[in-house]
Design a protein around this motif. Structure first.
Motif, PDB file in Angstrom:
ATOM      1  N   GLU A   1       1.060  -1.105   0.110  1.00 27.85           N
ATOM      2  CA  GLU A   1       0.027  -0.239  -0.107  1.00 27.85           C
ATOM      3  C   GLU A   1       0.285   1.537   0.475  1.00 27.85           C
ATOM      4  OE1 GLU A   1      -2.596  -0.199   3.374  1.00 27.85           O
ATOM      5  OE2 GLU A   1      -4.085  -1.380   1.912  1.00 27.85           O
ATOM      6  N   ASP A   2       2.010   1.173   0.805  1.00 23.16           N
ATOM      7  CA  ASP A   2       2.787   2.251   0.923  1.00 23.16           C
ATOM      8  C   ASP A   2       3.603   2.640  -0.646  1.00 23.16           C
ATOM      9  OD1 ASP A   2       2.440   2.978   2.980  1.00 23.16           O
ATOM     10  OD2 ASP A   2       3.995   2.221   4.068  1.00 23.16           O
ATOM     11  N   ASP A   3       3.825   1.605  -0.888  1.00 24.30           N
ATOM     12  CA  ASP A   3       4.173   1.888  -2.836  1.00 24.30           C
ATOM     13  C   ASP A   3       3.693   2.091  -3.860  1.00 24.30           C
ATOM     14  OD1 ASP A   3       6.632   0.908  -1.767  1.00 24.30           O
ATOM     15  OD2 ASP A   3       6.469  -1.222  -2.245  1.00 24.30           O
ATOM     16  N   LEU A   4       2.402   2.048  -4.213  1.00 27.87           N
ATOM     17  CA  LEU A   4       1.059   2.081  -4.291  1.00 27.87           C
ATOM     18  C   LEU A   4       0.795   3.847  -4.063  1.00 27.87           C
ATOM     19  CD1 LEU A   4      -1.159   1.560  -6.870  1.00 27.87           C
ATOM     20  CD2 LEU A   4      -2.230   1.386  -4.734  1.00 27.87           C
ATOM     21  N   VAL A   5       0.665   3.964  -2.349  1.00 30.32           N
ATOM     22  CA  VAL A   5       0.632   5.404  -2.548  1.00 30.32           C
ATOM     23  C   VAL A   5       2.047   6.293  -3.048  1.00 30.32           C
ATOM     24  CG1 VAL A   5      -0.030   7.438  -0.597  1.00 30.32           C
ATOM     25  CG2 VAL A   5      -0.839   5.435  -0.773  1.00 30.32           C
ATOM     26  N   LEU A   6       2.850   5.917  -2.880  1.00 33.86           N
ATOM     27  CA  LEU A   6       4.296   6.846  -3.352  1.00 33.86           C
ATOM     28  C   LEU A   6       4.444   6.944  -4.824  1.00 33.86           C
ATOM     29  CD1 LEU A   6       6.554   5.690  -0.358  1.00 33.86           C
ATOM     30  CD2 LEU A   6       5.181   7.668  -0.506  1.00 33.86           C
ATOM     31  N   GLY A   7       4.026   5.438  -5.331  1.00 38.64           N
ATOM     32  CA  GLY A   7       3.873   6.120  -6.840  1.00 38.64           C
ATOM     33  C   GLY A   7       5.019   4.605  -7.154  1.00 38.64           C
ATOM     34  N   ARG A   8       5.691   3.931  -6.711  1.00 43.09           N
ATOM     35  CA  ARG A   8       6.422   3.278  -7.287  1.00 43.09           C
ATOM     36  C   ARG A   8       5.822   2.129  -7.394  1.00 43.09           C
ATOM     37  NH1 ARG A   8       9.743   4.440  -2.396  1.00 43.09           N
ATOM     38  NH2 ARG A   8       8.175   3.096  -0.789  1.00 43.09           N
ATOM     39  N   LEU A   9       4.274   1.271  -7.300  1.00 39.34           N
ATOM     40  CA  LEU A   9       3.386   0.581  -8.379  1.00 39.34           C
ATOM     41  C   LEU A   9       2.135   1.323  -8.722  1.00 39.34           C
ATOM     42  CD1 LEU A   9       3.423  -2.064  -4.999  1.00 39.34           C
ATOM     43  CD2 LEU A   9       4.954  -2.124  -7.404  1.00 39.34           C
ATOM     44  N   ARG A  10       2.172   0.938  -9.796  1.00 38.37           N
ATOM     45  CA  ARG A  10       0.791   1.588 -10.090  1.00 38.37           C
ATOM     46  C   ARG A  10      -0.291   0.484 -10.087  1.00 38.37           C
ATOM     47  NH1 ARG A  10       1.484   6.303 -11.912  1.00 38.37           N
ATOM     48  NH2 ARG A  10       3.511   6.860 -12.983  1.00 38.37           N
ATOM     49  N   GLY A  11      -0.624  -1.016  -9.718  1.00 39.81           N
ATOM     50  CA  GLY A  11      -1.667  -0.898  -8.609  1.00 39.81           C
ATOM     51  C   GLY A  11      -1.132  -2.404  -8.302  1.00 39.81           C
ATOM     52  N   ILE A  12      -2.268  -3.177  -7.688  1.00 41.65           N
ATOM     53  CA  ILE A  12      -2.103  -4.285  -6.595  1.00 41.65           C
ATOM     54  C   ILE A  12      -3.109  -4.845  -7.211  1.00 41.65           C
ATOM     55  CG2 ILE A  12      -2.664  -5.223  -4.482  1.00 41.65           C
ATOM     56  CD1 ILE A  12      -1.273  -1.900  -3.274  1.00 41.65           C
ATOM     57  N   VAL A  13      -2.748  -6.391  -7.363  1.00 40.21           N
ATOM     58  CA  VAL A  13      -3.966  -7.459  -7.610  1.00 40.21           C
ATOM     59  C   VAL A  13      -3.649  -8.591  -6.423  1.00 40.21           C
ATOM     60  CG1 VAL A  13      -4.276  -9.238  -9.347  1.00 40.21           C
ATOM     61  CG2 VAL A  13      -3.044  -6.890 -10.375  1.00 40.21           C
ATOM     62  N   ILE A  14      -5.037  -8.924  -5.619  1.00 35.16           N
ATOM     63  CA  ILE A  14      -4.665 -10.015  -4.706  1.00 35.16           C
ATOM     64  C   ILE A  14      -5.467 -10.344  -5.217  1.00 35.16           C
ATOM     65  CG2 ILE A  14      -5.462 -10.105  -1.921  1.00 35.16           C
ATOM     66  CD1 ILE A  14      -5.893  -6.779  -2.687  1.00 35.16           C
ATOM     67  N   ILE A  15      -5.147 -11.921  -4.587  1.00 30.24           N
ATOM     68  CA  ILE A  15      -5.717 -13.483  -5.275  1.00 30.24           C
ATOM     69  C   ILE A  15      -6.262 -13.571  -3.579  1.00 30.24           C
ATOM     70  CG2 ILE A  15      -5.374 -15.367  -6.028  1.00 30.24           C
ATOM     71  CD1 ILE A  15      -3.311 -14.840  -7.544  1.00 30.24           C
ATOM     72  N   PRO A  16      -7.541 -13.132  -3.550  1.00 29.54           N
ATOM     73  CA  PRO A  16      -8.008 -13.424  -1.865  1.00 29.54           C
ATOM     74  C   PRO A  16      -7.765 -15.104  -1.097  1.00 29.54           C
ATOM     75  CG  PRO A  16      -9.684 -13.557  -3.238  1.00 29.54           C
ATOM     76  CD  PRO A  16      -9.099 -13.662  -4.397  1.00 29.54           C
ATOM     77  N   ALA A  17      -7.425 -15.953  -0.047  1.00 36.00           N
ATOM     78  CA  ALA A  17      -7.318 -16.816   0.491  1.00 36.00           C
ATOM     79  C   ALA A  17      -8.746 -17.542  -0.120  1.00 36.00           C
ATOM     80  CB  ALA A  17      -7.667 -16.441   1.983  1.00 36.00           C
ATOM     81  N   ARG A  18      -9.845 -17.346  -0.102  1.00 34.32           N
ATOM     82  CA  ARG A  18     -10.820 -18.588  -0.717  1.00 34.32           C
ATOM     83  C   ARG A  18     -11.029 -18.376  -2.673  1.00 34.32           C
ATOM     84  NH1 ARG A  18     -13.218 -13.008   0.099  1.00 34.32           N
ATOM     85  NH2 ARG A  18     -14.087 -11.784  -1.709  1.00 34.32           N
ATOM     86  N   PHE A  19      -9.901 -18.152  -2.617  1.00 34.03           N
ATOM     87  CA  PHE A  19     -10.166 -17.975  -4.773  1.00 34.03           C
ATOM     88  C   PHE A  19      -9.989 -19.894  -4.442  1.00 34.03           C
ATOM     89  CE2 PHE A  19      -7.753 -18.889  -8.156  1.00 34.03           C
ATOM     90  CZ  PHE A  19      -8.773 -17.892  -9.026  1.00 34.03           C
TER      91      PHE A  19
END
Length: 380
Positions: free
Chosen positions: A97-115
């Motif tokens: 989340e900090d990397d997304l706020v600081l612009g080091r990442l453009r997105g986060i893809v989350i594969i949930p535990a129930r997948f």
């Protein structure tokens, strides 16, 4: 024997040749003309060729796998194998989340535990995609390609579950630019931007300088007609514009590797026609201002910015407001840029070229008529 008198035609030829020769000497003696005609185009071409790119590849994203199973590892591998993503793996979204706020990442893809459990139970499993909306284009890219990666993985899973490959296979083919490299259409388009600067800015500056020094009025007081004067002054800059265009084309083909599938005749026909409105606009600006500083500002505002923003070079015209779309019809670069891109990437399509040539000639005639009228008023 009586002296042989000079015929009017021979006199006009002699005066015109003298004007062209005088203007050519002035170009050679003026370092700024060479700078604008040859050095500035090279700088702009390098910037557009290397510095500007619309290819969104290796976008940095974080991939969160909350529960590691063979199924989630397989899906994560699909993201890691994509040439569009540079993936950092993690087990908790808070790691990114900090990397997304600081612009080091453009997105986060989350594969949930129930997948995995949802997939085994026959329920449609859900993924969460968090993107940085401060850059809408990149955000849409991350969202769309994440969906495409998941859809491709689902097709593979269905094929594996059935013990056979998927029933439908999509084979894509891209015409004219198979690699989808933005440089292949940005560089030809940038040649039109360069020619706009060379034609309009250089002409407006040089002619305005003569107005400031008073030499323009002195030439208008000679037996030279207004048409001869304008033609004699513009012909060297017309040839200079073609020379600058030639340099840009050689750099585009041999340095940037842009394919050239059309003919040299089509290239020069389009370029020569485009220089008519460009030179006419520069002449009109110089005649209306008689000041180099003001002429340069007007040339940038009325020629360079419309060519850059309203020609379809970077922004799709059909996506603009209707009023702006109507304004683009009087921008000469709107007709040259797609024609140049066609010459480079597709080849000669003369019905398209002839239509563009006719419109550019019409705009050029309007500019020259206004410039001639303004010049006569200034002298009178």
């Amino acid at each position: 024997m009586p002296a042989q008198t000079e015929t009017p035609t021979a006199g006009r030829r002699r005066r015109f040749a003298a004007l062209v020769r005088k203007e050519s000497y002035q170009i050679v003696r003026d370092p700024s003309s060479i700078l604008i005609a040859f050095v500035l185009p090279m700088i702009l071409l390098f910037l557009f060729g290397y510095g500007v790119s619309l290819d969104t590849t290796q976008t940095r994203i974080g991939l969160v796998v909350e529960q590691e199973t063979p199924l989630t590892r397989d899906l994560a591998a699909g993201f890691q194998a994509s040439r569009y993503f540079s993936v950092s793996l993690g087990r908790d979204r808070r790691d990114f989340e900090d990397d997304l706020v600081l612009g080091r990442l453009r997105g986060i893809v989350i594969i949930p535990a129930r997948f995995t459990a949802d997939h085994v139970a026959g329920r449609h499993p859900a993924l969460q995609v968090m993107v940085d909306g401060s850059d809408p284009n990149t955000a849409n890219f991350v969202q769309n390609y994440a969906q495409a990666t998941v859809a491709n993985w689902e097709r593979q899973q269905r094929g594996q579950d059935a013990g056979q490959p998927p029933a439908i296979s999509v084979e894509q083919r891209f015409w004219f630019n198979p690699e989808l490299t933005s440089r292949n259409f940005l560089v030809p388009g940038s040649i039109a931007i360069v020619m706009t600067l060379v034609g309009t800015l250089l002409t407006s500056l040089v002619v305005a300088r003569e107005w400031e020094r008073g030499t323009m009025e002195a030439m208008m007081a000679t037996p030279v007609s207004a048409a001869e004067l304008l033609a004699g002054k513009l012909l060297p800059y017309f040839l200079l514009g073609l020379a600058s265009m030639t340099l840009c084309v050689l750099l585009a083909v041999f340095l940037f590797g842009v394919p050239f599938r059309g003919s040299v005749a089509a290239l020069y026909a389009l370029s020569a026609t485009f220089l008519m409105p460009a030179l006419g606009q520069g002449l009109l600006i110089s005649a209306a201002t008689k000041n180099q500083f003001l002429a340069s500002q007007l040339a940038l505002i009325s020629a360079f910015l419309p060519a850059f923003l309203l020609s379809g070079f970077l922004f799709e015209i059909n996506s603009m407001p209707t009023v702006i779309q109507w304004i683009t019809f009087i921008v000469p670069a709107r007709y040259l840029i797609p024609s140049l891109q066609t010459v480079f990437l597709a080849g000669d399509i003369w019905p398209m070229f002839l239509q563009s040539i006719a419109v550019m000639l019409l705009i050029g005639c309007v500019f020259f008529a206004l410039a001639a009228r303004s010049t006569r008023k200034r002298i009178g």
